[in-house]
Design a protein around this motif. Structure first.
Motif, mmCIF file in Angstrom:
data_model
loop_
_atom_site.group_PDB
_atom_site.id
_atom_site.type_symbol
_atom_site.label_atom_id
_atom_site.label_comp_id
_atom_site.label_asym_id
_atom_site.label_seq_id
_atom_site.Cartn_x
_atom_site.Cartn_y
_atom_site.Cartn_z
ATOM 1 N N ARG A 2 31.228 54.407 37.419
ATOM 2 C CA ARG A 2 30.941 55.403 36.472
ATOM 3 C C ARG A 2 32.176 56.308 36.375
ATOM 4 O O ARG A 2 32.578 56.732 35.137
ATOM 5 C CB ARG A 2 29.806 56.357 36.814
ATOM 6 C CG ARG A 2 28.434 56.056 36.304
ATOM 7 C CD ARG A 2 27.569 56.922 36.537
ATOM 8 N NE ARG A 2 27.770 58.294 36.591
ATOM 9 C CZ ARG A 2 27.078 59.420 37.064
ATOM 10 N NH1 ARG A 2 25.889 59.120 37.293
ATOM 11 N NH2 ARG A 2 27.394 60.744 36.859
ATOM 12 N N TRP A 3 32.857 56.498 37.213
ATOM 13 C CA TRP A 3 34.216 57.238 37.318
ATOM 14 C C TRP A 3 35.545 56.394 36.525
ATOM 15 O O TRP A 3 36.103 56.899 35.808
ATOM 16 C CB TRP A 3 34.568 57.763 38.754
ATOM 17 C CG TRP A 3 33.897 58.810 39.482
ATOM 18 C CD1 TRP A 3 32.828 58.622 40.233
ATOM 19 C CD2 TRP A 3 33.698 60.085 39.003
ATOM 20 N NE1 TRP A 3 32.264 59.829 40.608
ATOM 21 C CE2 TRP A 3 32.694 60.806 39.894
ATOM 22 C CE3 TRP A 3 34.559 60.792 37.925
ATOM 23 C CZ2 TRP A 3 32.496 61.978 39.877
ATOM 24 C CZ3 TRP A 3 34.257 62.207 38.065
ATOM 25 C CH2 TRP A 3 33.418 62.932 38.826
ATOM 26 N N GLU A 4 35.432 55.075 36.951
ATOM 27 C CA GLU A 4 36.174 54.572 36.105
ATOM 28 C C GLU A 4 35.879 54.266 34.758
ATOM 29 O O GLU A 4 37.013 54.484 34.079
ATOM 30 C CB GLU A 4 36.284 52.882 36.878
ATOM 31 C CG GLU A 4 36.704 52.696 38.072
ATOM 32 C CD GLU A 4 36.405 51.394 38.861
ATOM 33 O OE1 GLU A 4 36.072 50.716 37.841
ATOM 34 O OE2 GLU A 4 36.755 51.178 39.723
ATOM 35 N N GLN A 5 34.852 54.246 34.517
ATOM 36 C CA GLN A 5 34.444 54.111 32.795
ATOM 37 C C GLN A 5 34.883 55.622 32.373
ATOM 38 O O GLN A 5 35.449 55.778 31.449
ATOM 39 C CB GLN A 5 32.973 53.983 32.708
ATOM 40 C CG GLN A 5 32.621 53.846 31.222
ATOM 41 C CD GLN A 5 31.103 53.306 30.916
ATOM 42 O OE1 GLN A 5 30.301 53.461 32.000
ATOM 43 N NE2 GLN A 5 30.907 52.975 29.895
ATOM 44 N N PHE A 7 37.136 57.615 33.178
ATOM 45 C CA PHE A 7 38.718 57.640 33.074
ATOM 46 C C PHE A 7 39.127 57.030 31.997
ATOM 47 O O PHE A 7 40.110 57.077 31.286
ATOM 48 C CB PHE A 7 39.326 57.211 34.632
ATOM 49 C CG PHE A 7 39.160 58.410 35.538
ATOM 50 C CD1 PHE A 7 39.140 59.728 35.182
ATOM 51 C CD2 PHE A 7 38.866 57.815 36.811
ATOM 52 C CE1 PHE A 7 38.905 60.859 36.319
ATOM 53 C CE2 PHE A 7 38.878 58.859 37.886
ATOM 54 C CZ PHE A 7 38.893 60.393 37.756
ATOM 55 N N ALA A 8 38.681 55.760 31.990
ATOM 56 C CA ALA A 8 39.032 54.605 30.682
ATOM 57 C C ALA A 8 38.716 55.602 29.448
ATOM 58 O O ALA A 8 39.611 55.365 28.359
ATOM 59 C CB ALA A 8 38.241 53.456 30.851
ATOM 60 N N ASP A 9 37.594 56.170 29.311
ATOM 61 C CA ASP A 9 37.292 56.854 28.022
ATOM 62 C C ASP A 9 38.060 57.903 27.492
ATOM 63 O O ASP A 9 38.544 58.272 26.716
ATOM 64 C CB ASP A 9 35.877 57.348 28.138
ATOM 65 C CG ASP A 9 34.854 56.279 27.976
ATOM 66 O OD1 ASP A 9 35.103 55.196 27.527
ATOM 67 O OD2 ASP A 9 33.507 56.451 28.209
ATOM 68 N N GLU A 11 41.222 58.409 28.892
ATOM 69 C CA GLU A 11 42.536 57.576 28.611
ATOM 70 C C GLU A 11 42.535 57.159 27.006
ATOM 71 O O GLU A 11 43.596 57.495 26.502
ATOM 72 C CB GLU A 11 42.938 56.516 29.515
ATOM 73 C CG GLU A 11 43.297 57.047 30.782
ATOM 74 C CD GLU A 11 43.650 55.940 31.555
ATOM 75 O OE1 GLU A 11 44.447 54.601 31.197
ATOM 76 O OE2 GLU A 11 43.884 55.937 33.028
ATOM 77 N N ALA A 12 41.543 56.730 26.616
ATOM 78 C CA ALA A 12 41.281 56.136 25.482
ATOM 79 C C ALA A 12 41.381 57.444 24.297
ATOM 80 O O ALA A 12 42.098 57.199 23.142
ATOM 81 C CB ALA A 12 40.169 55.347 25.170
ATOM 82 N N GLN A 13 40.580 58.397 24.677
ATOM 83 C CA GLN A 13 40.729 59.602 23.552
ATOM 84 C C GLN A 13 42.089 60.195 23.695
ATOM 85 O O GLN A 13 42.644 60.558 22.607
ATOM 86 C CB GLN A 13 39.723 60.511 24.338
ATOM 87 C CG GLN A 13 38.169 60.352 24.288
ATOM 88 C CD GLN A 13 37.379 61.334 24.621
ATOM 89 O OE1 GLN A 13 37.744 62.226 25.176
ATOM 90 N NE2 GLN A 13 35.939 61.025 24.885
#
Length: 188
Positions: A2-5, A7-9, A11-13
């Motif tokens: 969940r933490w990786e997702q 962080f990915a979200d 970064e995308a934002q």
């Protein structure tokens, strides 16, 4: 996971926000650059193009743009007459191209103002029509150009300027001149 997702979200934002800021900055810079463009620059890009100039007191003047001066434009109409137009009298321009050409700056071109262009007509002894901002039209030959006026030797346009054919001399305030149109040469 969940933490990786998360962080990915995030970064995308952040990447989307940065791209939006760059787009806004580019648009703002583009607007600022356009804001520095003068009408003369737009007109220089249309040299050789058929234009319609809507002018104070005389309406539309149509012709191929030949040259752009400091405070004047030179057109050639369909009858091959030259029209020296005071830029300050132009209210609208139709027929522009997408091209813009900045002033070269400096040099002889920057000193060639309307008075000097009119002095060239006086030197050439060209028969002209002087179109004024109140709709008046005077015909004759430009004899002299002063600091704020021109002197027009009035005579029939089908006759050359000779002492006996001059009916009078008229001083015309340059601020009232919209355009000076050359007429076909007369027989001597």
């Amino acid at each position: 996971m969940r933490w990786e997702q998360l962080f990915a979200d995030l970064e995308a934002q952040a990447a989307d926000q940065e791209a939006a800021e760059l787009d806004a900055e580019a648009a703002s810079r583009s607007r600022a650059e356009i804001g520095r463009v003068h009408l003369a620059d737009r007109l220089r890009g249309a040299v050789g193009t058929e234009l319609v100039l809507t002018c104070a007191g005389v309406g539309d003047l149509t012709g191929r743009l030949v040259e752009v001066g400091v405070d004047w434009l030179l057109l050639t109409d369909v009858q091959l007459r030259e029209l020296l137009v005071a830029t300050r009298a132009v209210r609208a321009v139709g027929g522009l191209t997408a091209l813009t050409v900045e002033s070269p700056g400096g040099g002889a071109q920057s000193r060639l103002d309307l008075r000097r262009a009119l002095r060239a007509l006086a030197r050439d002894r060209a028969t002209v029509q002087c179109l004024l901002d109140d709709g008046s039209v005077f015909a004759g030959t430009v004899d002299r150009v002063g600091a704020d006026h021109l002197e027009l030797a009035e005579h029939a346009v089908d006759r050359p300027r000779r002492r006996g054919s001059v009916s009078g001399v008229r001083a015309v305030v340059l601020a009232a001149v919209v355009a000076v149109r050359t007429l076909p040469p007369t027989a001597a």
